[in-house]
Design a protein around this motif. Structure first.
Motif, PDB file in Angstrom:
ATOM      1  N   ARG A 132       0.827  -1.204   0.000  1.00 53.59           N
ATOM      2  CA  ARG A 132       0.000   0.000   0.000  1.00 53.59           C
ATOM      3  C   ARG A 132       0.867   1.261   0.000  1.00 53.59           C
ATOM      4  N   ALA A 133       1.943   1.252   0.800  1.00 52.52           N
ATOM      5  CA  ALA A 133       2.823   2.422   0.864  1.00 52.52           C
ATOM      6  C   ALA A 133       3.547   2.633  -0.454  1.00 52.52           C
ATOM      7  N   SER A 161       2.606   1.924  -3.391  1.00 53.11           N
ATOM      8  CA  SER A 161       1.708   2.329  -4.482  1.00 53.11           C
ATOM      9  C   SER A 161       1.247   3.783  -4.346  1.00 53.11           C
ATOM     10  N   THR A 162       1.682   4.468  -3.295  1.00 51.13           N
ATOM     11  CA  THR A 162       1.279   5.855  -3.075  1.00 51.13           C
ATOM     12  C   THR A 162       1.957   6.773  -4.091  1.00 51.13           C
ATOM     13  N   ASP A 212      -1.339  13.723   1.693  1.00 52.25           N
ATOM     14  CA  ASP A 212      -0.976  13.126   0.401  1.00 52.25           C
ATOM     15  C   ASP A 212       0.092  14.000  -0.270  1.00 52.25           C
ATOM     16  N   ARG A 224       2.917  15.506  -2.480  1.00 56.98           N
ATOM     17  CA  ARG A 224       3.435  15.226  -3.818  1.00 56.98           C
ATOM     18  C   ARG A 224       4.350  16.377  -4.245  1.00 56.98           C
ATOM     19  N   GLN A 242      10.658   8.027  -3.305  1.00 55.98           N
ATOM     20  CA  GLN A 242       9.373   8.417  -2.718  1.00 55.98           C
ATOM     21  C   GLN A 242       9.587   9.186  -1.421  1.00 55.98           C
ATOM     22  N   GLN A 275       8.513  13.147  -0.955  1.00 56.67           N
ATOM     23  CA  GLN A 275       7.489  13.483   0.036  1.00 56.67           C
ATOM     24  C   GLN A 275       8.035  14.456   1.069  1.00 56.67           C
TER      25      GLN A 275
END
Length: 404
Positions: A128-129, A131-132, A153, A155, A212, A216
């Motif tokens: 899940r992480a 695929s963020t 979220d 980005r 990622q 972030q």
């Protein structure tokens, strides 16, 4: 904690029981169908017997009452026996399922081909992480939005520099996550360009995605800078729980920035367990991300080529025909790490909900600035944990033996 441990130990057994129950559902279904079918036939026999007996009463059949009574008793007894037998078979099967207990052979459990519940949960969290989404196609122009939804979220926006004008000036070095160059874009610069070895998320649970994490972190720090530029942010000065860290983190959102305070408010307004943040310490400025074709790395002269002991990492650059994502940072020149400056940065990161992903390493600090953003992880990031969410002294940071 002990009860939680017991629950975690029992979860695989519950899962195996449910799996066993699901596997045996066809058998249970057949038993139930046979049970009702058999007794439906017996009921039909009893109905026929009843009709036969009524005929005897009203038509004076020659069949003796003794024979009729014997047939009734025989069928009733057969019905009772079959009912008892069917019910005992059915309930015995269910009882065996419900009373199923797994073997506690340690060797069998360790070598089992079926994954444990802890492993399944860890893999689910990792998937899940990974695929963020963490890249924003919008160009980085002006301050970002900092709503709560944006903080939840984060980005990183696209770099506004033209990749066609890039000029590589020198190698800075590399490590576990990627490689770094000193570059310019036309007449602008110099800047730092960091390209990541892992251009796709790692598959193994527990491995973080460095690209990622850095994107972030950079996006979050930009949002926090935009928040304090609007009005001071009130945070818990002693965040000792995860909930307190989350509260501090979301305090930088547009919805939670207190409208009661104005720009000229002093630190004295905050209570003994709160802190009013009106500015960020110096953090490495990020200019966004770019996607660069693999021809760029292939065409570099030998003295500018990336180097790494693992040839598989180099193939990531040379053989990636989809292009490689790189992040552009400001170039922080070498300089002395002042104790007070490092302490201010560390305190801010603690109050903002960041934890150290690894033990702090002195080489990741230049002139009192943290230059490697993969060393920290935000409160909602993968592998944030309470054990690493502690305030450190500057001495601990600058004298640490952090992981490479």
């Amino acid at each position: 904690m002990a009860m939680a441990s017991r629950c975690l130990i029992q979860r695989p057994y519950i899962t195996q029981f449910l799996s066993s129950l699901i596997v045996n559902l066809p058998c249970l279904f057949i038993l139930i169908v046979l049970f009702f079918s058999f007794h439906l036939v017996l009921l039909l026999f009893l109905a026929c017997l009843l009709v036969f007996y009524l005929l005897y009463l009203f038509l004076g059949s020659s069949i003796s009452p003794f024979l009729s009574l014997s047939l009734s008793l025989s069928l009733s007894l057969s019905l009772s026996l079959s009912l008892s037998l069917s019910l005992s078979l059915l309930f015995n099967h269910i009882f065996r399922l419900c009373k199923w207990t797994p073997t506690m052979n340690t060797a069998t459990m360790d070598n089992s081909t079926e994954p444990s519940m802890d492993r399944i949960v860890a893999e689910h969290i990792h998937e899940r992480a990974m695929s963020t989404i963490f890249l924003n196609e919008k160009l980085m122009k002006g301050p970002p939005r900092f709503r709560e939804a944006d903080l939840k979220d984060p980005r990183l926006r696209h770099c506004a520099f033209d990749p066609e004008t890039i000029v590589f000036e020198a190698r800075i070095g590399g490590g576990k996550d990627g490689y770094v160059w000193r570059v310019k874009f036309g007449d602008e610069g110099p800047f730092v360009l960091k390209v990541f070895w892992d251009q796709v998320p790692p598959i193994k649970a527990g491995d973080y995605y460095s690209m990622q994490r850095e994107c972030q972190n950079a996006a979050i720090l930009q949002m926090m800078e935009a928040a304090v530029a609007t009005k001071p942010v009130l945070v818990n000065a002693r965040p000792e729980t995860k909930q307190a860290a989350i509260w501090n983190y979301l305090s930088f959102s547009e919805e939670n920035c207190s409208p009661r305070y104005t720009r000229d408010l002093s630190e004295a307004v905050a209570g003994p367990r709160t802190r009013l943040i009106s500015s960020l310490p110096r953090m490495t400025k990020c200019y966004g991300w770019l996607k660069l074709p693999n021809e760029i790395w292939i065409d570099l002269p030998p003295h500018l080529q990336a180097v790494n002991e693992d040839p598989r990492k180099l193939r990531t650059l040379f053989e990636n025909h989809m292009g490689c994502v790189a992040v552009i940072y400001e170039l922080v020149e070498e300089g002395e790490n002042e104790i007070d400056t490092v302490e201010d940065v560390d305190t801010f990161l603690w109050h903002a909900g960041f934890a150290y992903a690894v033990d702090p390493h002195p080489k990741n600090w230049k002139s009192g600035v943290l230059v490697d953003h993969s060393e920290i992880v935000h409160i909602r990031g993968y592998k944030w944990n309470m054990e690493d969410y502690i305030g450190r002294t500057a001495e601990q940071i600058l004298e640490g033996d952090g992981a490479e």
